[in-house]
Design a protein around this motif. Sequence first.
Motif, PDB file in Angstrom:
ATOM      1  N   ASP A   1       0.853  -1.194   0.000  1.00  0.00           N
ATOM      2  CA  ASP A   1       0.000   0.000   0.000  1.00  0.00           C
ATOM      3  C   ASP A   1       0.888   1.242   0.000  1.00  0.00           C
ATOM      4  N   PRO A   2       0.812   2.083  -1.051  1.00  0.00           N
ATOM      5  CA  PRO A   2       1.676   3.271  -1.094  1.00  0.00           C
ATOM      6  C   PRO A   2       1.355   4.271   0.022  1.00  0.00           C
ATOM      7  N   LEU A   3       0.165   4.181   0.594  1.00  0.00           N
ATOM      8  CA  LEU A   3      -0.187   5.083   1.698  1.00  0.00           C
ATOM      9  C   LEU A   3      -0.105   4.376   3.050  1.00  0.00           C
ATOM     10  N   GLY A   4       0.564   3.222   3.083  1.00  0.00           N
ATOM     11  CA  GLY A   4       0.661   2.458   4.324  1.00  0.00           C
ATOM     12  C   GLY A   4       1.156   3.265   5.501  1.00  0.00           C
ATOM     13  N   PRO A   5       2.263   3.994   5.369  1.00  0.00           N
ATOM     14  CA  PRO A   5       2.743   4.789   6.514  1.00  0.00           C
ATOM     15  C   PRO A   5       1.731   5.844   6.971  1.00  0.00           C
ATOM     16  N   LEU A   6       1.008   6.434   6.025  1.00  0.00           N
ATOM     17  CA  LEU A   6       0.004   7.435   6.392  1.00  0.00           C
ATOM     18  C   LEU A   6      -1.155   6.789   7.148  1.00  0.00           C
ATOM     19  N   VAL A   7      -1.619   5.631   6.651  1.00  0.00           N
ATOM     20  CA  VAL A   7      -2.710   4.922   7.313  1.00  0.00           C
ATOM     21  C   VAL A   7      -2.304   4.512   8.726  1.00  0.00           C
ATOM     22  N   ALA A   8      -1.090   3.999   8.865  1.00  0.00           N
ATOM     23  CA  ALA A   8      -0.619   3.569  10.182  1.00  0.00           C
ATOM     24  C   ALA A   8      -0.541   4.743  11.152  1.00  0.00           C
ATOM     25  N   ALA A   9      -0.074   5.887  10.666  1.00  0.00           N
ATOM     26  CA  ALA A   9       0.024   7.066  11.528  1.00  0.00           C
ATOM     27  C   ALA A   9      -1.357   7.554  11.957  1.00  0.00           C
ATOM     28  N   LEU A  10      -2.304   7.532  11.045  1.00  0.00           N
ATOM     29  CA  LEU A  10      -3.662   7.962  11.378  1.00  0.00           C
ATOM     30  C   LEU A  10      -4.295   7.018  12.387  1.00  0.00           C
ATOM     31  N   ASP A  11      -4.097   5.716  12.196  1.00  0.00           N
ATOM     32  CA  ASP A  11      -4.665   4.731  13.125  1.00  0.00           C
ATOM     33  C   ASP A  11      -4.074   4.888  14.521  1.00  0.00           C
ATOM     34  N   ALA A  12      -2.781   5.193  14.579  1.00  0.00           N
ATOM     35  CA  ALA A  12      -2.111   5.319  15.878  1.00  0.00           C
ATOM     36  C   ALA A  12      -2.180   6.737  16.439  1.00  0.00           C
ATOM     37  N   GLN A  13      -2.855   7.642  15.682  1.00  0.00           N
ATOM     38  CA  GLN A  13      -2.966   9.046  16.087  1.00  0.00           C
ATOM     39  C   GLN A  13      -1.588   9.672  16.309  1.00  0.00           C
ATOM     40  N   LEU A  14      -0.671   9.364  15.385  1.00  0.00           N
ATOM     41  CA  LEU A  14       0.678   9.920  15.405  1.00  0.00           C
ATOM     42  C   LEU A  14       0.816  10.981  14.326  1.00  0.00           C
ATOM     43  N   PRO A  15       1.847  11.819  14.391  1.00  0.00           N
ATOM     44  CA  PRO A  15       2.068  12.788  13.320  1.00  0.00           C
ATOM     45  C   PRO A  15       2.219  12.077  11.982  1.00  0.00           C
ATOM     46  N   PRO A  16       1.574  12.579  10.927  1.00  0.00           N
ATOM     47  CA  PRO A  16       1.642  11.891   9.629  1.00  0.00           C
ATOM     48  C   PRO A  16       3.012  12.062   8.988  1.00  0.00           C
ATOM     49  N   PRO A  17       3.383  11.156   8.084  1.00  0.00           N
ATOM     50  CA  PRO A  17       4.634  11.321   7.340  1.00  0.00           C
ATOM     51  C   PRO A  17       4.500  12.462   6.339  1.00  0.00           C
ATOM     52  N   SER A  18       5.626  12.909   5.818  1.00  0.00           N
ATOM     53  CA  SER A  18       5.593  13.935   4.779  1.00  0.00           C
ATOM     54  C   SER A  18       5.337  13.276   3.433  1.00  0.00           C
ATOM     55  N   LEU A  19       5.033  14.089   2.431  1.00  0.00           N
ATOM     56  CA  LEU A  19       4.803  13.544   1.091  1.00  0.00           C
ATOM     57  C   LEU A  19       6.066  12.890   0.558  1.00  0.00           C
ATOM     58  N   SER A  20       7.225  13.476   0.853  1.00  0.00           N
ATOM     59  CA  SER A  20       8.477  12.887   0.381  1.00  0.00           C
ATOM     60  C   SER A  20       8.711  11.514   1.008  1.00  0.00           C
ATOM     61  N   ASP A  21       8.260  11.309   2.244  1.00  0.00           N
ATOM     62  CA  ASP A  21       8.384   9.995   2.882  1.00  0.00           C
ATOM     63  C   ASP A  21       7.582   8.934   2.136  1.00  0.00           C
ATOM     64  N   LEU A  22       6.516   9.379   1.462  1.00  0.00           N
ATOM     65  CA  LEU A  22       5.651   8.438   0.732  1.00  0.00           C
ATOM     66  C   LEU A  22       6.062   8.263  -0.724  1.00  0.00           C
ATOM     67  N   GLY A  23       7.045   9.034  -1.172  1.00  0.00           N
ATOM     68  CA  GLY A  23       7.489   8.901  -2.555  1.00  0.00           C
ATOM     69  C   GLY A  23       7.448  10.176  -3.352  1.00  0.00           C
ATOM     70  N   GLY A  24       6.953  11.272  -2.757  1.00  0.00           N
ATOM     71  CA  GLY A  24       6.967  12.569  -3.421  1.00  0.00           C
ATOM     72  C   GLY A  24       6.054  12.614  -4.628  1.00  0.00           C
ATOM     73  N   ALA A  25       6.468  13.385  -5.630  1.00  0.00           N
ATOM     74  CA  ALA A  25       5.657  13.569  -6.836  1.00  0.00           C
ATOM     75  C   ALA A  25       5.456  12.261  -7.580  1.00  0.00           C
ATOM     76  N   ALA A  26       6.427  11.347  -7.478  1.00  0.00           N
ATOM     77  CA  ALA A  26       6.292  10.061  -8.172  1.00  0.00           C
ATOM     78  C   ALA A  26       5.064   9.294  -7.687  1.00  0.00           C
ATOM     79  N   LEU A  27       4.767   9.410  -6.401  1.00  0.00           N
ATOM     80  CA  LEU A  27       3.573   8.753  -5.859  1.00  0.00           C
ATOM     81  C   LEU A  27       2.316   9.244  -6.567  1.00  0.00           C
TER      82      LEU A  27
END
Length: 675
Positions: free
Chosen positions: A6-32
């Motif tokens: 899942d390309p948004l896996g880190p974002l989903v995990a952060a939302l579920d754990a109520q943690l600060p979300p990753p940046s767009l670059s952490d998810l792959g940036g413009a390529a994503l």
Amino acid sequence: MSGEQDPLGPLVAALDAQLPPPSLSDLGGAALLLDHTGALLARDELPELITLVAEDTDVLHSETGRDFLLAAAAAPSTPLMLEAVVEAFLGHPAAVAELADDLVDVWLDTSRQHPDLIGGIALEGSARLVLADASTPYALLDRLKRMRREVSRLNDDFAGRAVTVAGAVAEHLPAPDVPALLETLLSLDDVAEDASFELGMLALRRALETADAEQARSLLVTARARLTDAYADDARPDAEAFGVAIDAVLAYSAGAPFPDTARQRLEEAILEIRLNLLGLPSTWRTPRFDTLAAWHQLATTLEQAQAADRPGSWLHAGALINHLVSVYSAHRALTLLSPAGGDPSDADDACAPAQVLPGLQALLAPRVERAFLVHEGGRAILDQWLDELQTVPGNDDPATVRISRQAQALREALAAEGPGSLPKSDSPAPAALVGLVGEETAQRITAHLAAEPGLSQRMSAMLEARTAREAVDEVPVIAGTYRWAQQQLTQQCPDGYQGQFAADIDTLLLYLLRFTDLRLSETQKYGGDARAYLRKLSPGADKPLEKELGKDLRDFLRGQGLRVELEVSNVGAGRVDVAWRPHDELITIELKRDWKDVTWDGLAANYAAQAVSYQVSGRPINFFIVLDLTDKPDGLAALPACIHIRTLPGPAGDPRPRTLVMLRVQGNKRDPSSL
């Protein structure tokens, strides 16, 4: 995306754990965004992804970032998702600055394609950008102008949002077509009270912003009537609160006492509003309710300042002058209107609040000035009060400076010109008295009023204010149309429209408007054979007769307590279709059917001469009702389009003109589903 990471896996995990979300670059940036565009637009995390893109400056300003964000703005297929997407964009000034014009175009296009809640949310998003001065208003104004032709096919959810948008736009932009849209939306039962409330608030704003006292008073009366309609239909606390506040201003400006229990009603309405909003997030229209604290302050001050009319109150001159000066400076000291989207400023006075309301000053200042002039030594006491104010510690704070300046202006006005004039009324006091006490008593009072012209003007102002706060009908479109008709009759037939006859005309007029509205709204075959004359006509079928309309109208009016008669002979050398004699004067209604030309000019040319001929020996006002059997491929007209009032020359050289109230009952009705 089964089988793939899942390309948004880190974002989903952060939302579920109520943690600060990753940046767009952490998810792959413009390529994503390039590699997974379609999948990302369908994700529940789309609002959070919009936030990440908006916070990445490089991607935001790139073609890839712009294309993705605009696609995201148009992607939601559910109201909840679109609402979240709109909030995501509006919560990021950088994204708004980069894309505002394009976002307005995208959401306006969505509003055209979806005449439902999705379209309403999109329309609202566009309006919020425009009113924040982030985008030009032209596309939005054009959309609202064209929307008048779409009202019949809008669902209630869209119409509710459209009312809110139209009200906000009309308040803050010079757009004459937008109030006309609100008038049209009065015809939709589920949003009629909202449209009436917005029209009332618009009239209130215009009243406070105009510099002409008479125009301000007239607009306040109009605003009060609109708010009364909104409250009568839905018992809205906001309509009650602003309406009572208007009562206080109108009463003070007319020299009348503050209405009994008015402040308590205002406080109860404000409390109900606050309880209704408790625990709810603020919306973009919440600032309007924030002004109610200032209105309560003004109403309280007006109640205290009216004590100046009692001589004994001047024994406590310091407190009384505080109240009077507070009233005199209210137009600069209180924020009574919610601000527009732009930054407020006052170039003339750095200490002034965001608003200066000349209409309020024009209404309230004359009574304040008169209070000082009437009381012996009033100006001297004001001078002493001003001298004392200069010695008070902390007299350089903005509020004290503002009050001091207004008190100085009051002293200059008293020295130069004396008291301002009371608001004048278009209708003389005797005419208003006739409706209250009858002609004989009114004539005796007239002699006393001649010696007190100011009293006559004050009585007219008080009577108008009282009438405005009395409910006419719980259906706002009926109430508004009724008041419009009264204004037309007053203007077109001032001599005939008086006294008991005017009261009888008003009674019949209101019942005829209710009858027209009921038959307009009624589903086909609902009324059985008695109302079969409204049916959709099949090709070659016999057309309904006038007597079918007449019997239905007679039964309706008799059910309201009016003893009307059909086919009455020996009236104007003929036989009139419907007649009613409530008191001394006979009131007639002529009925016709027409399937060729139901324009008002056509109806007047074909039938007016006969309709007005029945009042050769009575008051010059007649009623005419046509059964409209024309084809209606675009649907039915709303109630305001079904009444017209026209004054015609008297027949046979009669120098007395005749006024004809024309109504259109729409038959040959199509089901909305067939349009």
